[in-house]
Design a protein around this motif. Structure first.
Motif, short mmCIF file in Angstrom:
data_model
loop_
_atom_site.label_atom_id
_atom_site.label_comp_id
_atom_site.label_asym_id
_atom_site.label_seq_id
_atom_site.Cartn_x
_atom_site.Cartn_y
_atom_site.Cartn_z
N ALA A 1 30.96 22.11 6.66
CA ALA A 1 32.27 21.27 6.33
C ALA A 1 32.51 20.25 7.59
CB ALA A 1 33.44 22.05 6.10
N LEU A 2 31.90 20.60 8.68
CA LEU A 2 32.13 20.08 10.00
C LEU A 2 31.24 19.09 10.16
CD1 LEU A 2 32.76 23.31 12.53
CD2 LEU A 2 34.62 21.59 11.57
N GLN A 3 30.00 19.04 9.51
CA GLN A 3 29.03 18.19 9.98
C GLN A 3 29.61 16.78 9.65
OE1 GLN A 3 25.37 19.05 7.65
NE2 GLN A 3 24.79 20.53 9.09
N PRO A 4 30.08 16.51 8.32
CA PRO A 4 30.64 15.06 8.02
C PRO A 4 31.75 14.64 8.98
CG PRO A 4 30.70 16.33 6.08
CD PRO A 4 30.51 17.36 7.31
N VAL A 5 32.35 15.38 9.84
CA VAL A 5 33.63 14.97 10.54
C VAL A 5 33.03 15.07 12.06
CG1 VAL A 5 35.40 16.14 9.21
CG2 VAL A 5 34.46 17.40 10.85
N ASP A 6 31.50 15.00 12.03
CA ASP A 6 31.25 14.88 13.44
C ASP A 6 31.66 16.23 14.61
OD1 ASP A 6 29.47 13.92 15.45
OD2 ASP A 6 30.82 12.35 16.30
N ALA A 7 31.54 17.16 14.03
CA ALA A 7 31.83 18.33 14.79
C ALA A 7 30.68 19.62 14.42
CB ALA A 7 33.24 18.80 14.53
N GLU A 8 30.82 20.61 15.44
CA GLU A 8 29.71 21.63 15.08
C GLU A 8 30.46 22.67 15.78
OE1 GLU A 8 26.14 20.67 17.26
OE2 GLU A 8 27.40 20.40 19.30
N ILE A 9 29.85 24.15 15.32
CA ILE A 9 30.26 25.30 16.00
C ILE A 9 29.23 25.38 17.28
CG2 ILE A 9 30.24 27.92 15.49
CD1 ILE A 9 30.38 27.06 12.61
N GLU A 10 30.12 25.72 18.42
CA GLU A 10 29.32 25.92 19.64
C GLU A 10 29.19 27.38 19.72
OE1 GLU A 10 30.32 25.20 24.37
OE2 GLU A 10 32.06 25.24 23.05
N ALA A 11 29.84 28.19 19.37
CA ALA A 11 29.60 29.68 19.44
C ALA A 11 30.61 30.63 18.62
CB ALA A 11 30.25 30.24 21.12
N HIS A 12 29.97 31.65 18.43
CA HIS A 12 30.48 32.89 17.21
C HIS A 12 31.03 33.92 18.31
CE1 HIS A 12 27.30 31.25 14.55
NE2 HIS A 12 27.97 30.29 14.78
N LEU A 13 32.18 34.43 17.87
CA LEU A 13 32.87 35.60 18.30
C LEU A 13 33.12 36.32 17.09
CD1 LEU A 13 34.09 37.21 20.58
CD2 LEU A 13 36.37 36.13 20.09
N VAL A 14 32.10 37.38 17.04
CA VAL A 14 32.19 38.36 16.23
C VAL A 14 32.82 39.74 16.40
CG1 VAL A 14 30.97 39.66 14.18
CG2 VAL A 14 30.05 37.57 15.13
N LEU A 15 33.93 40.29 15.84
CA LEU A 15 34.48 41.43 16.35
C LEU A 15 34.34 42.31 15.10
CD1 LEU A 15 37.81 39.86 17.14
CD2 LEU A 15 36.27 40.48 18.64
N PRO A 16 33.97 43.70 15.64
CA PRO A 16 33.70 44.61 14.92
C PRO A 16 35.04 45.17 14.02
CG PRO A 16 34.02 45.61 16.96
CD PRO A 16 34.13 44.13 17.02
N PRO A 17 34.99 45.83 12.68
CA PRO A 17 35.96 46.41 12.22
C PRO A 17 36.89 47.45 12.85
CG PRO A 17 34.19 46.38 10.50
CD PRO A 17 33.71 46.13 12.27
N MET A 18 38.24 47.25 12.73
CA MET A 18 39.24 48.14 13.28
C MET A 18 38.78 49.42 13.05
SD MET A 18 41.00 46.34 15.65
CE MET A 18 42.21 47.58 15.94
N SER A 19 38.50 49.73 11.83
CA SER A 19 38.31 51.17 11.33
C SER A 19 36.87 51.94 11.93
CB SER A 19 38.19 51.39 9.89
OG SER A 19 37.22 50.54 9.36
N SER A 20 36.06 50.97 12.48
CA SER A 20 34.78 51.57 13.26
C SER A 20 34.96 51.73 14.50
CB SER A 20 33.61 50.55 12.75
OG SER A 20 33.92 49.38 13.09
N VAL A 21 35.71 51.42 15.10
CA VAL A 21 35.70 51.53 16.88
C VAL A 21 36.62 52.36 17.20
CG1 VAL A 21 34.71 49.23 17.20
CG2 VAL A 21 37.41 49.48 17.05
#
Length: 930
Positions: free
Chosen positions: A202-222
Motif C-alpha cells: 500500500a505504501l508503494q503508490p504513495v512513494d513511501a516504504e518501511i524503513e524498519a520493523h519493531l517486532v514485540l513478543p506476546p505479553m503472555s510469553s515474557v
C-alpha cells in the motif's frame, strides 16, 4: 358520614374482586399457552462461542451475543438458540481444544468468535472435519486467501485488514512522509508477514516504504514485559524515520510501548504515531495512563452509526446485561466488537428464521453457503457477502488522542477518500452530500501533534543542539571556488574554515528555513573522491545500524546521477551541469581583404549597382544644363564618377541644379549615411575584437587519433569518457592550475569539464581556451541527503525561492563570474556579415526615386519639344515623335565610343523624316527656325 364510609368499603371490595378475576384469567391463559407449547416443542440450535472473556473486547462480545440470543428467542416460535461460551487466550492451540470440546460435548452446530486469524483458521480445520460452520470475528489479513477453497466451513463476518491499511497509507501520503517504522505484536508462534506485506504494497503508490520493523513478543510469553519493551524500543533510536505505525498490539503491551517511547523522546516533536483499530477501537474504555502516554497519536476506528434506531435499542439492552455480567466495569458503552458479535449472531438467526417450520433441522441447514446468501443490514452496516468476503467497504473514523480522551477529525473510505463530515438521510449515509477531499491537509489545523508541535511533523529524526546534523564537505576539490577548506593558523588539528559558493548557498538556505525550524549542523571534511563521499558514507547510513561515523547530508558540488539517486536523495539542482570539451585557441589571422568582411557578396553587388545607376541618372539630368557636367565626353564621365564616389564621404564639390537631380541625390545620401555607418561599425568590431579559433573542434578526431584528454581526478567524468565517449587515453588532473601547464607541455590535447567548472576556468583563461563540440547533459549540481529525508524537500523549495528572488544569481556572479579578463574577447567565432536583406527597403526607395526622376525629366523635355514643334520653333519633323530621340540619345555616344570615332556625327534615316542628331552642345536642339 356513615353512608359515605359504607360506599367506600363497598368500592374496595369490588376492586379486590375484579383483581382476583383478572389474575385468574391470566393464569388460565398461561396454562393454555403452556399446554400448546408442550404440544410443539422448540428445536434448540447450539452455538459455540470462543472468546477472550478477560479482555474488554471479549466482554463486549459476550454481552452482545447474549443480547442477540435473547432477542431471537423472544420472537421465535420454532427454534431456540443456546450459546455455550469458552474462554481462551491468545494461544491458538487453546482455541482448537475449545472447538473440539464444543463439538463433541455440547453438540454445537455453529462456532463463532476467535480474536486472531490464526485461531480462526485452526478452528476452521476442526470445523471442516466435523462439518460445523465457523464464523470468524477476526479480520483476514489478506483478501486473496481463497478462503472458500482452503477452509470451506469458514465465514469471515468482518472486513479484512486491507481497507484499514489503505487508510493508513492515505494518511502517510497526505503529509508526504517517505519512511515508516512498522510496530506490531507478534503472534504466539512467530511470523506475521501478511500485514507487513500489505502495508508495504500500500505504501508503494504513495512513494513511501518501511524503513524498519519493531517486532514485540506476546505479553503472555515474557516474564519481564517492561524490560523487553524498553530494550526493543531503544532500537528505534537508530532509525531516522519518526513515523511509527502500530499495526497490531494488545492493550497491555501498548501501555508499555507508549510509556517507554515517551521516556526515550520518541513521542516528542516531529514524531508521528498511527495506531490501527486493534487499539483505537478501545479508546473509549482505556484508562487515563494510556491516554496520557499516547497524546498526539492518530488512530483509525471502524465507523458505525450511533443515531440509528436499531443501535439505540441495542444500546439499552447491552447496558443492562453488561452491568449484570461485569459489575466491575465502569464504561457501559458498546464498541465495535460488541456490534460485530451481535451481527454475527444475527447472521445465524437469519438462517434459522429462513428455515421456519421445516423439520429435521441439522447442521447441513447451517452450511456456510446458506449464511453467505443471507444479506441484511446490521449494526455495523450492510452485511453483503461477495467473493468470500464482505462486499461493502468499511468506513473509518480518523481520531486524534488528546486531553483525557480523543477527538474526531474526519472520515475515510475507499469510495470517497477523506471527508470532513457525513450527512445521514433516513439512517443511511448520503455520499452525494459528502464534502470529500483527497488528503488530510484540510484537517491539519484540528490535529494536536506530539510535543504540541504547531506545524506538520517532519516524521524524521530532526537535528538538535545536542545532536546536530553531520554534514560532509569535500575536503579536496579541483575548483576551490565551489568549496574550500582551510585550517586556521596552519594547524591541521585545529579549527577549520569553510568557504565557497556552495557554503554561501547553504547558509542562505538556512536563513529561509529558520522561519519554520532550526537546523543545527556541523561540517566534516572528507578527502576522498566524490563517489566515495556519496556512495560509501551515505550507504553506511542507509544499510547499517547504528549509523556511526556517517553523514546526514553532503554540501558541495556533487553531480546528480541516476546511479547515485538509487541510494540517496538530491535537492533541486542549483546549477546547470553538463560535460563539454575544452581546447586551446589561436588568434585569427589578419587577412588583407578583411575590409570586405562587413558586407556579404550580395550586399556589395547591390551597393555598387545602385551607385552606378544613380551616377548615370544624375549625369544625364545634369549634363543638359549644368556647366560642371559638360565638356568632352571623357571629362563628363570622370566628373560623374567623381561626384558619385565623393558623396560616399559627403565631400562632393559639384552642385546639382535640377530638382529631379536633387531628389535623386537626397535619397542617395540617406542611403549612403545608413550603409556607411553600418559598415564602419561592423569593420570596427572585426578589427578591434580578437577572435578565438579552436585548434581542435571534434570529439571524433580525438577518438580517431587517440589524443590524450584530461579530466578531474575526483569526479565521475573519467568513467563517462571511457564508457560513453569511448575515449581511452585519459589523464586525471588534481588542481585547476595544473590544466594550463598540461596544455602547454603537450601532455593533453583537450580537457573535459562540467559546465560550472568550465565557466570558472574560462573566466580566468578565456583568452587562451574555448569550449567546442556538443554538450553532454546530466542532472546538475545538488546537495545530498539520506533517502527519504524531508529536509531534502525543504532545501529544494528554498533553492527555488532563491532562484526566483535573484539571490542565487547574485551568488553565481559573485563566485563564478568575477573575472574581468574577457571583456575584449569574443568566443562566438566569425562575426555575421551585414546582409542585403537588412537594407533592401532603402535600396528600393533610392532606385525607385532615381527611376521616377529620370522618367519625369524625359517626359518634361518631350512635352517642351512638342510645344516648340507646334509653334514652329524646331526645324524638321521633330514633334511629339521626338520622344524616340530623347530615349536613344545615349546610343550615338555608346556606338561612337565602341567604333573609335570622335567628334560630331549625324545619322539620318533615308526612308523617313526622323533624324538622330548628336551635337556637341545640347543647345543646338533648341535653335530657332528662320
Amino acid at each position: 358520614m356513615a353512608f359515605q364510609l359504607l360506599i367506600n368499603s363497598t368500592n374496595i371490595k369490588c376492586s379486590n374482586v375484579l383483581f382476583l378475576v383478572m389474575k385468574l384469567c391470566f393464569l388460565i391463559i398461561c396454562f393454555l399457552q403452556s399446554a400448546i407449547g408442550a404440544g410443539t416443542p422448540l428445536e434448540t440450535i447450539n452455538i459455540g462461542a470462543i472468546i477472550d472473556v478477560d479482555s474488554r473486547a471479549g466482554k463486549e462480545q459476550k454481552t452482545a451475543m447474549l443480547v442477540a440470543v435473547q432477542s431471537f428467542n423472544s420472537i421465535s416460535t420454532n427454534h431456540k438458540l443456546t450459546i455455550h461460551f469458552r474462554n481462551t487466550s491468545n494461544y491458538p492451540i487453546h482455541a482448537v481444544s475449545a472447538a473440539e470440546e464444543l463439538i463433541t460435548q455440547k453438540q454445537v452446530q455453529v462456532i463463532i468468535g476467535m480474536q486472531t486469524w490464526e485461531q480462526a483458521v485452526l478452528v476452521a480445520d476442526v470445523g471442516k472435519k466435523a462439518q460445523v460452520p465457523v464464523l470468524s470475528l477476526a479480520p483476514a489479513p489478506n483478501r486473496h486467501l481463497f478462503i472458500q477453497h482452503r477452509w470451506p466451513f469458514l465465514v469471515p463476518t468482518v472486513s479484512d485488514g486491507f481497507e484499514q491499511i489503505s487508510c493508513i497509507a492515505s494518511i502517510i501520503r497526505s503529509y508526504h512522509w517517505r519512511k515508516v517504522v512498522a510496530v506490531y505484536e507478534d503472534n504466539t508462534y512467530g511470523g506475521d508477514s501478511e500485514m507487513l506485506a500489505i502495508l508495504s504494497e500500500a505504501l508503494q503508490p504513495v512513494d513511501a516504504e518501511i524503513e524498519a520493523h519493531l517486532v514485540l513478543p506476546p505479553m503472555s510469553s515474557v516474564s519481564d514485559p517492561e524490560g523487553i519493551v524498553r530494550e526493543e524500543v531503544e532500537k528505534l533510536l537508530m532509525t531516522q524515520s519518526r513515523v511509527f505505525v502500530v499495526l497490531r498490539s494488545s492493550l497491555s503491551l501498548a501501555n508499555h510501548l507508549f510509556r517507554e517511547a515517551r521516556k526515550l523522546g520518541l513521542m516528542g516533536r516531529d514524531s508521528v504515531w498511527i495506531i490501527a483499530d486493534t487499539l483505537s477501537n478501545l479508546l473509549d474504555s482505556v484508562d487515563t495512563n494510556f491516554i496520557s502516554s499516547a497524546q498526539g497519536a492518530l488512530g483509525t476506528k471502524l465507523y458505525y452509526s450511533e443515531e440509528a434506531t436499531p443501535f439505540l435499542d441495542f444500546r439499552r439492552q447491552f447496558q443492562k446485561v453488561f452491568r449484570l455480567e461485569f459489575p466491575s466495569e465502569h464504561n457501559l458503552e458498546p464498541g465495535i466488537y460488541a456490534l460485530q458479535a451481535y451481527d454475527g449472531i444475527t447472521a445465524i438467526s437469519k438462517v434459522v428464521m429462513e428455515l421456519g417450520s421445516k423439520s429435521n433441522t441439522s447442521t447441513s441447514m447451517l452450511l456456510p453457503t446458506i449464511i453467505r446468501s443471507n444479506n441484511f443490514t446490521g449494526l455495523t452496516g450492510d452485511i453483503h457477502f461477495h467473493n468470500e468476503s464482505l462486499s461493502s467497504p468499511p468506513m473509518f473514523r480518523i481520531v486524534n488522542v488528546v486531553g483525557k480522551s480523543y477527538k474526531e477529525l474526519g472520515f475515510w473510505s475507499s469510495s470517497f477518500n477523506f471527508a470532513d463530515s457525513l450527512e445521514l438521510e433516513n439512517g443511511k449515509i448520503n455520499f452525494s452530500a459528502v464534502d470529500g477531499v483527497q488528503t488530510m491537509q484540510n484537517m491539519t489545523a484540528r490535529v494536536n501533534w506530539p510535543g504540541e508541535l504547531d506545524r506538520i511533523p517532519k516524521g524524521w529524526a530532526m537535528p538538535s543542539n545536542a545532536n546536530p546534523m553531520k554534514i560532509g564537505v569535500p575536503g579536496r576539490t579541483v575548483f576551490q571556488k565551489f568549496v574550500k577548506v582551510d585550517w586556521v593558523d596552519n594547524d591541521k588539528n585545529g579549527e577549520r574554515k569553510y568557504d565557497g559558493f556552495c557554503i554561501d548557498l547553504f547558509e542562505e538556505i538556512l536563513k529561509l528555513l529558520e522561519q519554520e525550524y532550526a537546523l543545527p549542523y556541523e561540517f566534516y571534511p572528507y578527502n576522498g573522491s566524490y563517489d566515495q563521499l556519496v556512495d560509501h558514507f551515505i550507504k553506511l547510513l542507509v544499510y547499517m545500524k547504528p549509523p556511526l561515523n556517517s553523514f546526514d547530508a553532503v554540501v558541495g558540488d556533487v553531480t546528480i546521477l541516476a546511479e547515485r539517486s538509487n541510494d540517496v536523495d538530491f535537492t533541486q539542482p542549483y546549477a546547470e551541469s553538463g560535460l563539454s570539451m575544452l581546447v586551446p585557441v589561436k588568434n585569427e589571422a589578419q587577412m588583407p581583404w578583411m575590409f570586405v568582411k562587413p558586407f556579404t557578396r550580395n550586399m556589395w553587388i547591390a551597393t555598387f549597382s545602385i551607385m552606378f545607376y544613380t551616377m548615370i541618372v544624375v549625369w544625364y539630368i545634369e549634363h543638359q544644363t549644368n556647366e560642371q557636367f559638360k565638356g568632352p565626353r571623357k571629362d563628363q564621365l570622370v566628373t560623374a564618377i567623381w561626384f558619385t564616389f565623393s558623396t560616399l564621404f559627403f565631400a562632393h564639390r559639384e552642385n546639382v541644379r535640377s530638382n529631379s537631380s536633387k531628389a535623386v541625390v537626397m535619397m542617395w545620401l540617406f542611403l549612403v549615411f545608413v550603409v556607411t555607418s553600418s559598415y564602419q561599425a561592423a569593420l570596427t568590431s572585426i578589427l578591434t575584437v580578437r577572435r578565438l579559433e579552436p585548434r581542435t573542434t571534434d570529439v571524433q578526431w580525438v577518438r580517431k587519433t587517440n589524443a590524450t584528454v584530461g579530466c578531474d581526478s575526483d569526479s565521475f567524468v573519467r568513467d563517462y569518457l571511457q564508457n560513453v565517449l569511448q575515449l581511452r587515453n585519459i589523464k586525471t588532473i588534481d588542481t585547476e592550475e595544473a590544466y594550463p601547464a598540461e596544455f602547454e607541455s603537450g601532455n593533453i590535447t583537450a580537457a573535459f569539464l562540467e559546465l560550472p567548472y568550465q565557466k570558472v576556468f574560462l573566466g580566468e583563461y578565456c583568452n587562451e581556451y574555448t569550449a567546442v563540440g556538443p554538450t553532454y547533459r546530466n542532472g546538475g549540481l545538488g546537495f545530498v541527503f539520506q533517502k527519504g529525508s524531508p529536509i531534502a524537500r525543504d532545501f529544494s523549495k528554498a533553492i527555488l525561492t532563491l532562484q526566483e528572488n535573484g539571490k542565487l544569481r547574485s551568488l553565481v556572479e559573485e563566485w563564478l563570474e568575477s573575472s574581468m579578463n574577457c571583456s575584449s574577447v569574443d568566443e562566438s567565432g566569425n562575426p555575421e556579415s551585414l546582409r542585403f536583406e537588412s537594407f533592401w527597403v532603402l535600396y528600393l526607395i533610392s532606385g525607385s526615386t532615381s527611376t521616377f526622376c529620370f522618367v519625369y525629366f524625359i517626359t518634361k523635355r518631350c512635352w517642351k519639344r512638342q510645344e516648340a514643334y507646334q509653334n514652329g520653333a524646331i526645324v524638321g519633323d521633330k514633334g511629339i515623335k521626338g520622344i524616340v530621340d530623347m530615349v536613344v540619345e545615349l546610343g550615338p555616344y555608346l556606338r561612337r565610343r565602341s567604333m573609335g570615332r570622335a567628334g560630331t556625327f549625324a545619322q539620318r534615316w533615308s526612308s523617313s523624316r526622323w533624324g538622330l542628331v548628336s551635337p556637341t552642345d545640347p543647345s543646338e536642339h533648341f535653335e530657332a527656325a528662320p
